[in-house]
Design a protein around this motif. Sequence first.
Motif, mmCIF file in Angstrom:
data_model
loop_
_atom_site.group_PDB
_atom_site.id
_atom_site.type_symbol
_atom_site.label_atom_id
_atom_site.label_comp_id
_atom_site.label_asym_id
_atom_site.label_seq_id
_atom_site.Cartn_x
_atom_site.Cartn_y
_atom_site.Cartn_z
ATOM 1 N N ILE A 187 0.699 -1.323 -0.143
ATOM 2 C CA ILE A 187 0.102 0.081 0.050
ATOM 3 C C ILE A 187 1.061 1.653 0.349
ATOM 4 C CG2 ILE A 187 -1.756 1.676 1.231
ATOM 5 C CD1 ILE A 187 -2.583 -1.141 2.428
ATOM 6 N N ALA A 188 0.672 2.230 -1.171
ATOM 7 C CA ALA A 188 1.265 3.377 -1.221
ATOM 8 C C ALA A 188 -0.074 4.682 -0.696
ATOM 9 C CB ALA A 188 1.851 3.475 -2.153
ATOM 10 N N LEU A 189 0.483 5.501 0.468
ATOM 11 C CA LEU A 189 -0.058 6.719 0.459
ATOM 12 C C LEU A 189 0.494 7.191 0.580
ATOM 13 C CD1 LEU A 189 -1.923 4.750 3.434
ATOM 14 C CD2 LEU A 189 -3.362 5.944 0.899
ATOM 15 N N VAL A 190 -0.210 8.836 -0.086
ATOM 16 C CA VAL A 190 0.331 10.248 0.103
ATOM 17 C C VAL A 190 -0.227 11.463 0.450
ATOM 18 C CG1 VAL A 190 2.242 9.856 -2.187
ATOM 19 C CG2 VAL A 190 0.060 10.243 -2.914
ATOM 20 N N ARG A 191 0.344 12.206 0.789
ATOM 21 C CA ARG A 191 -0.820 13.413 1.536
ATOM 22 C C ARG A 191 -1.193 13.942 0.198
ATOM 23 N NH1 ARG A 191 -0.313 16.543 6.463
ATOM 24 N NH2 ARG A 191 1.378 15.076 7.338
ATOM 25 N N GLU A 192 -0.239 14.818 -0.587
ATOM 26 C CA GLU A 192 -1.249 15.236 -1.830
ATOM 27 C C GLU A 192 -1.383 14.024 -2.995
ATOM 28 O OE1 GLU A 192 -1.912 18.009 -1.976
ATOM 29 O OE2 GLU A 192 -1.078 19.068 -0.143
ATOM 30 N N PRO A 193 -2.209 13.319 -3.238
ATOM 31 C CA PRO A 193 -2.004 12.170 -3.779
ATOM 32 C C PRO A 193 -2.381 13.015 -5.808
ATOM 33 C CG PRO A 193 -4.186 12.560 -2.987
ATOM 34 C CD PRO A 193 -3.636 13.468 -2.626
ATOM 35 N N ALA A 194 -2.393 14.073 -5.796
ATOM 36 C CA ALA A 194 -1.536 14.492 -7.405
ATOM 37 C C ALA A 194 -0.197 14.144 -7.563
ATOM 38 C CB ALA A 194 -2.254 16.185 -7.593
ATOM 39 N N THR A 195 0.657 14.389 -6.933
ATOM 40 C CA THR A 195 1.681 14.224 -6.717
ATOM 41 C C THR A 195 2.166 13.195 -6.916
ATOM 42 O OG1 THR A 195 2.186 13.750 -4.792
ATOM 43 C CG2 THR A 195 2.648 15.782 -5.258
ATOM 44 N N LEU A 196 1.248 12.056 -6.979
ATOM 45 C CA LEU A 196 1.273 10.917 -7.136
ATOM 46 C C LEU A 196 0.876 9.995 -8.694
ATOM 47 C CD1 LEU A 196 2.242 7.728 -6.128
ATOM 48 C CD2 LEU A 196 -0.509 7.157 -5.354
ATOM 49 N N ARG A 197 -0.170 10.702 -8.474
ATOM 50 C CA ARG A 197 -0.774 10.751 -10.010
ATOM 51 C C ARG A 197 0.074 11.142 -11.344
ATOM 52 N NH1 ARG A 197 -6.748 11.079 -12.380
ATOM 53 N NH2 ARG A 197 -6.101 11.300 -14.141
ATOM 54 N N ALA A 198 0.648 12.075 -11.008
ATOM 55 C CA ALA A 198 1.188 13.210 -11.570
ATOM 56 C C ALA A 198 2.684 12.718 -11.849
ATOM 57 C CB ALA A 198 1.777 14.157 -11.399
ATOM 58 N N ALA A 199 3.173 11.560 -11.076
ATOM 59 C CA ALA A 199 4.242 10.147 -11.570
ATOM 60 C C ALA A 199 3.827 8.876 -11.557
ATOM 61 C CB ALA A 199 4.723 10.082 -10.181
ATOM 62 N N MET A 200 2.398 8.724 -11.991
ATOM 63 C CA MET A 200 2.162 7.400 -12.750
ATOM 64 C C MET A 200 1.465 7.645 -13.831
ATOM 65 S SD MET A 200 4.028 5.159 -10.748
ATOM 66 C CE MET A 200 4.844 5.249 -9.010
ATOM 67 N N SER A 201 0.410 7.902 -14.141
ATOM 68 C CA SER A 201 -1.072 9.033 -15.124
ATOM 69 C C SER A 201 -0.361 8.255 -16.788
ATOM 70 C CB SER A 201 -1.180 9.754 -14.756
ATOM 71 O OG SER A 201 -0.250 10.924 -15.637
ATOM 72 N N ILE A 202 -0.991 7.645 -16.951
ATOM 73 C CA ILE A 202 -0.780 7.016 -18.059
ATOM 74 C C ILE A 202 -2.462 7.435 -19.260
ATOM 75 C CG2 ILE A 202 -2.131 5.092 -17.387
ATOM 76 C CD1 ILE A 202 0.368 2.957 -19.230
ATOM 77 N N GLN A 203 -1.650 8.095 -20.612
ATOM 78 C CA GLN A 203 -2.284 8.595 -20.974
ATOM 79 C C GLN A 203 -2.328 7.632 -22.406
ATOM 80 O OE1 GLN A 203 -3.329 11.089 -20.213
ATOM 81 N NE2 GLN A 203 -2.367 11.363 -18.340
ATOM 82 N N ALA A 204 -3.321 7.575 -23.089
ATOM 83 C CA ALA A 204 -3.560 7.296 -24.531
ATOM 84 C C ALA A 204 -4.946 7.360 -24.592
ATOM 85 C CB ALA A 204 -3.550 5.659 -25.161
ATOM 86 N N PRO A 205 -5.490 7.198 -25.937
ATOM 87 C CA PRO A 205 -6.776 8.331 -26.470
ATOM 88 C C PRO A 205 -8.119 6.331 -25.723
ATOM 89 C CG PRO A 205 -5.214 8.165 -28.209
ATOM 90 C CD PRO A 205 -4.416 7.090 -27.170
ATOM 91 N N TYR A 206 -7.287 5.274 -26.332
ATOM 92 C CA TYR A 206 -8.203 4.012 -25.852
ATOM 93 C C TYR A 206 -8.593 3.762 -23.582
ATOM 94 C CZ TYR A 206 -4.675 0.605 -24.415
ATOM 95 O OH TYR A 206 -3.623 -0.171 -23.992
ATOM 96 N N LEU A 207 -7.570 4.371 -22.877
ATOM 97 C CA LEU A 207 -7.461 4.311 -21.552
ATOM 98 C C LEU A 207 -8.111 5.568 -21.141
ATOM 99 C CD1 LEU A 207 -3.916 3.351 -21.623
ATOM 100 C CD2 LEU A 207 -5.555 2.476 -21.397
#
Length: 461
Positions: A307-327
């Motif tokens: 389990i990973a938890l962060v105080r500001e979830p946006a920071t984790l999202r910025a590090a991990m998010s993935i983009q593609a038209p089908y996602l």
Amino acid sequence: MPAVAPHLTQSASRIGVLDQAARAAREYLDGVDARTVTPAPAAVEALAGLCGPLPASPTDPEEIVRLLHELGSPATVANTGGRYFGFVNGGSVPAAMAAAWLVSAWDQNAAFRVQSPVACALEEVALGWVSELLGLPRGCGGALTTGATMANFCGLAAARHALLERAGWDAENDGLFAAPPITVVVGDEVHPSLVKALGLLGLGRRRVVSVPVDGQGRMRADALPHLDERTVLCLEAGNVNTGAFDPAAAICPAARAAGAWVHADGAFGIWAAASPEYRHLAQGFELADSWATDAHKWPNIGYDCGIALVREPATLRAAMSIQAPYLQQGEREPSHFSPELSRRARGVELWAGLRSMGREGVAAIVERTSSHARRFAEGLRAAGYEILNDVVINQVMVSFGSAEQTLRTTARLQAEGTCWCGSTVWHGRTAMRISVSNWATSEDDVDRCLAAMIRAARESA
Ligand SMILES: Cc1ncc(COP(=O)(O)O)c(C=O)c1O
């Protein structure tokens, strides 16, 4: 057309094989208390029966389960029973184990809500429960990972993003080759999984500033280096050998005031916060910016469940998010917070285990296993052996004399099979480690294993 495994499409045989697997699992679990913890050497040798070439033609699934149970079950280590004290391995509480079966039947991909509304909803609920149990700030969020190694990776990836973004650098897109430097501060007794995560992130396994520790492995608050807004300070809740906690309450306020990012590796120890009796040990860790822990350790949720938890979830999202038209790009899609895209629905097992135990059940595991650890320490001390750590939670280190004698005793105990403990070296002393992490361990188990340890020590003298 060749007949390609026609049985795979027939629901009747699917039910048959599931019933057979349930019977095998029941037989396995019923027998776990009566067997030796380590498998017999003959059972390990018999694994050769599973190691041949891939057959050209299909095999009936019932034959597969039969083979697994006949040759696989005896070659397991019985860490699901109450007499396994190796590493920091928990067991699996019944609701989590049963949920895992259902999860396999559901076969959900927990990457996106459209792929599995139930997996995503329960993951989110379970993450909320965990942060509440650990006393973490409202609004923190995170991800489920394979274990604390990857949970450390996630927390440190969020830290890397946040610190470099502040410095005007986009780490995810531009990499680290010309990035402003970040200083990572760890204690001398940092767990190697955190150091490995630093290597994976390009922050370097060797590029750390190490802070001296005291005799229990706690970072010395009076020996901290300069901290600033380009520093990641890594604290630990629960040393793998001693169970000791870094003095977070003494360190975190100043670290935060300096603008440093505080990451807490609480793989097992941070669950002390779930118990009114042990909560004081984890005091101050709630001031961190990110936390890594495991539900497959002290909470006994079954593998694998980091389990990973962060105080500001946006920071984790910025590090991990993935983009593609089908996602999908929704607000709370698990795969935007975790290293993986496709992933098992381990949030369901976490939800089920926590829901079945409730707050009191989680606290009871922490309290019961810690009390068992004290019983081990008292019994071994009374028999004349030296306990090398202050037994503050569920970890005990014992020396049976010289390094050779301690290793001989440990090997004898492992071979005899009543229980299993590993060895370690603590500040130059060789020790046997006893980690009481399983919900199923009873006082009778402790007394039986204590007698086996003392016997092994006397026979190895
Ligand atoms: C303090 C600490 N951090 C991290 C880990 C790594 O956990 P995992 O094996 O789940 O990756 C452990 C394992 O014992 C640990 O004790």
